[in-house]
Design an enzyme around this catalytic site. Sequence first.
Site, mmCIF file in Angstrom:
data_model
loop_
_atom_site.group_PDB
_atom_site.id
_atom_site.type_symbol
_atom_site.label_atom_id
_atom_site.label_comp_id
_atom_site.label_asym_id
_atom_site.label_seq_id
_atom_site.Cartn_x
_atom_site.Cartn_y
_atom_site.Cartn_z
ATOM 1 N N ASP A 251 60.069 -52.752 24.258
ATOM 2 C CA ASP A 251 60.569 -52.923 25.623
ATOM 3 C C ASP A 251 60.627 -54.399 25.990
ATOM 4 O OD1 ASP A 251 61.270 -52.584 28.283
ATOM 5 O OD2 ASP A 251 59.235 -52.083 28.923
ATOM 6 N N ASP B 214 67.107 -55.667 29.068
ATOM 7 C CA ASP B 214 65.954 -54.764 29.095
ATOM 8 C C ASP B 214 66.209 -53.586 28.165
ATOM 9 O OD1 ASP B 214 63.754 -53.210 29.688
ATOM 10 O OD2 ASP B 214 64.523 -52.524 31.615
#
Length: 369
Positions: free
Chosen positions: A107, A293
């Site tokens: 992430d 992201d």
Amino acid sequence: MVGVAAILLLEAIAAAPTRLQPRSFKVERVQQGGKTRNAHKALAKSYAKWGMPAPALLTVSNTAEDATVSNTGSDEAGEVTNHPTQSDVEFLAPVSIGGQTLMVDFDTGSSDLWVFNTQLSAAEIQNHTPYNPQKSSTFKLLNGESYSISYGDGSMSAGIVGTDTVNIGGATVTSQAVELPTTVSGGFISDSASNGLLGLAMSNLNTVKPNQQMTFFDNIRGSLAEPVFTANLKHNATGFYEFGKIDTTQFTGSISYTPIDTSTGFWQFPSNSFSVGNGQVQPNTEGHPAIADTGTSLLLVDDPVIQGYYSQVHGAEFNENQGGITFPCDAVLPDLHLALGPSYMATLSSDLMSFAEVGNNGKYLWDFT
């Protein structure tokens, strides 16, 4: 045409806990089954993660589904596979912690490495593969340290902190901070494919207190051949993360670079223009900065981009009952081109603009924004 990998660059300024010879390594992604796209939940989570107001219908349904439950050599290359869950809902990769291999979510929108572990109850572990610190000869508890991270979408985990040897693709950090939750939210519990998260944003976002910890990338980048990593996440296919090298076989043309604003802790850059199909480039008059992201499945863009794109899609309309834009399944969708920095326009092909089917008999598809 070969897709362009997302390239995240930062100068090497941090020393790794253990010194490796300059190298690079690849982390391929692994296909996981059992997950399908839930348009309402995905959109609600994306709104919440980035602090954007969502329609009440989305907010209520998302909250109800995510209740909290408590209780050595010269330059070399290695490979580890990063694989998408069904329909690209998330992208997972194997990570070895204290000799125990877990599938985790990489992430770039957070900076904590935490994993399901044997401190959690059987009701919380369920079908996860937990890390057992007692079976690791290299685990060390960091007394007095704790962490608590919330992802904005309502998901969270919190607990204690230790260090252990973390190996990704053959590259090792011997004293990597590993966070061991004693509390995790229901959404993570129900997602049995993923056993935790490995944060790849800036270390200043790490939530460990009282002593903030470094990310895996910050710890290892001083030992890499180049202080970079790339993310190549392909639709319904195996892709990879690669650390320490830019693989020139994975793209065509030349690389364009853009400065990153690290002050927020994210991989943040300007995105001030767009175009639709073969149309002219238009200014994005709102011009909010963009964030790369890999933990978010949807593309969130400013209103001028939404209006500019869907004005070119026959039958597209804001559907209050669905909480977003819908369009007929047989609609012809154009490509979308978005500015990444001041000089590069990235192309999102039309086949990526439909997220999930909604309505009766497949009449509509959910928008991808």
